[in-house]
Scaffold this motif. Structure first.
Motif, short mmCIF file in Angstrom:
data_model
loop_
_atom_site.label_atom_id
_atom_site.label_comp_id
_atom_site.label_asym_id
_atom_site.label_seq_id
_atom_site.Cartn_x
_atom_site.Cartn_y
_atom_site.Cartn_z
N LEU A 87 -5.43 8.62 4.45
CA LEU A 87 -7.57 8.55 4.51
C LEU A 87 -7.83 10.17 4.93
N LYS A 88 -7.30 10.83 6.26
CA LYS A 88 -7.57 11.70 6.93
C LYS A 88 -7.47 12.72 6.14
N GLN B 172 -12.08 4.47 5.53
CA GLN B 172 -11.71 5.69 6.65
C GLN B 172 -12.42 4.87 7.84
N ASP C 197 3.38 1.59 10.90
CA ASP C 197 2.82 1.55 11.65
C ASP C 197 1.64 2.26 10.61
N LEU D 299 -2.83 0.43 -0.83
CA LEU D 299 -2.29 -0.09 -0.20
C LEU D 299 -1.85 -1.82 -0.78
N CYS E 297 -9.74 0.61 13.08
CA CYS E 297 -8.68 -0.38 14.49
C CYS E 297 -7.85 0.34 14.96
N ALA E 298 -7.77 2.14 14.60
CA ALA E 298 -6.96 2.65 15.44
C ALA E 298 -7.52 2.61 17.45
N VAL F 291 -2.38 4.93 7.67
CA VAL F 291 -3.36 5.01 6.18
C VAL F 291 -4.36 5.49 6.91
N LEU G 100 -3.67 -7.01 12.58
CA LEU G 100 -3.41 -6.38 13.01
C LEU G 100 -2.28 -5.44 14.15
N ARG H 86 -6.60 -1.00 19.27
CA ARG H 86 -5.66 -1.16 19.22
C ARG H 86 -5.57 -0.13 20.40
N PHE I 299 -10.18 1.78 9.39
CA PHE I 299 -8.98 2.43 9.63
C PHE I 299 -8.95 3.02 11.30
N ILE J 11 -1.47 1.27 10.73
CA ILE J 11 -2.95 1.38 10.45
C ILE J 11 -3.06 3.00 11.14
N ALA J 12 -2.23 3.75 11.68
CA ALA J 12 -1.76 5.19 11.66
C ALA J 12 -1.08 5.49 10.48
#
Lengths: 255, 105
Positions: free
Chosen positions: A11-12, B4, A2, A19, B10-11, A7, B105, B14, B7, A4-5
């Motif tokens: 980042l967090k 950051q 996954d 990537l 994006c999350a 990455v 995505l 989704r 993304f 998105i999750a």
């Protein structure tokens, strides 16, 4: 995977990683859009499905990370991949909430730093002075001891006096940081650094401190000084310490 | 927007079941409005978050993204030419060329 999750999570956590995304492909086994994550220790998540190609991708990704350089590479005939270098949001900690801290926090926020301002005077460390920033009114040592630091943490020490500068640095220099800068006249910063040396902070660590702080742009006003500091922060974030030092050396002085 | 924030967005999209594409500048030569790695999200309703260069080329990116979301579901690698000399044909005049990867995505 996954993406998105994953990455988002990396980042967090403040990690830097590569990537890799296939952007053009003539090989149906490696479709465009396919992604691989390569961490700085060389570990990979995802992959192309070919061990040989994976090792090539790993090497290219580590090179991209090393050089902080993003771009595309043809990884096999007819297959082009984009190597993106991603880093967690850089955090800027400003020790001292005086007149320079206001434009500094503002400019730094605009160029993408997450800003925390710390001062032991609650009328200075007041949220109304620093919109969009985390503001902490607390004794410097107490606050710094419990604060999380990472390789993406930038620290600017601009307190109202050299005793506070020294106590902040004594805490900060024990932690992991991307950058530490100290404001003040040549004499004052020399005095503070020598004092810390006597207190047992290793010489190599003291030499990493950017002091006096800021790129040499002839800054005079608080806003100009803030600009010179933020310019230095951007140099370190985009390039490295060496480039920051080179720019100061080229102009033969600070600010 | 920082990577950051992109993304995170994006999350969020989704989670809300909103179809979107991510556009990333993957390659650039000459003078371009934004750097390699700059990102933009394009949602099914046409709204955008982040930027790959202000006006320069963004319309082409938006069209590609909507094509992808609404029909093809396939990524595209777009070449965007910003070398229209004086902008006489209503084109973009930044001077360079960039390649943008647009993907669902």
């Amino acid at each position: 995977m996954d993406v998105i999750a994953r990455v988002g999570e990396l980042l967090k956590r403040g990690e830097t990683f590569c990537l890799v995304t296939v952007v053009v492909s003539a090989n149906p086994d490696i479709p465009a859009g396919g992604k691989t994550i390569v961490l700085t220790d060389g570990s990979m998540e995802g992959g192309t499905g070919s061990a040989q190609l994976d090792s090539k991708v790993r090497a290219l990704a580590l090179k991209a990370l090393e050089e902080k350089k993003r771009g595309t590479v043809e990884i096999e005939d007819g297959v082009r991949a984009f190597f993106d270098v991603l880093s967690g949001e850089a955090k800027l900690l400003v020790c001292g909430a005086g007149h320079i801290a206001i434009p500094l926090a503002d400019f730094a926020r605009k160029v993408g730093f997450r800003v925390t301002v710390l001062d032991d005077r609650s009328d200075f460390a007041h949220p109304s002075r620093f919109p969009g920033c985390e503001v902490i009114a607390e004794d410097f040592i107490v606050a710094l001891r419990d604060m999380p630091f990472s390789p993406s943490t930038y620290v600017v020490v601009i307190t109202r006096g050299h005793e506070h500068d020294a106590e902040c640095l004594a805490e900060v220099l024990r932690k992991e940081t991307a950058y530490v800068g100290l404001i003040g006249s040549r004499r004052r910063v020399q005095f503070v650094l020598e004092m810390l040396g006597r207190e047992g902070i290793p010489q190599e660590r003291l030499e990493e401190v950017f002091a006096p702080i800021g790129l040499p742009i002839g800054a005079e006003s608080p806003e100009e000084i803030a600009l010179s500091i933020v310019a230095e922060l951007v140099t370190i974030r985009r390039k490295d310490h060496a480039q920051g030092r080179a720019l100061r050396a080229a102009a033969g002085g600070s600010r | 927007m920082t990577d950051q924030e992109i993304f995170q967005k994006c999350a969020e999209l989704r989670d809300r079941d909103i179809p979107f594409c991510l556009a990333t500048i993957a390659e650039a030569v000459g003078s371009t409005p934004r750097e390699i790695g700059a990102k933009m999200i394009i949602c099914a309703d046409g709204s955008m978050h982040g930027s790959v260069g202000g006006g320069c080329g963004e319309n082409q990116v938006r069209s590609a993204a909507l094509r992808c979301i609404l029909t093809t579901k396939k990524p595209e690698f777009l070449e965007i030419d910003l070398t229209d000399d004086l902008g006489t044909r209503g084109g973009d005049v930044c001077g360079g060329k960039m390649w943008i990867f647009v993907e669902p995505l």
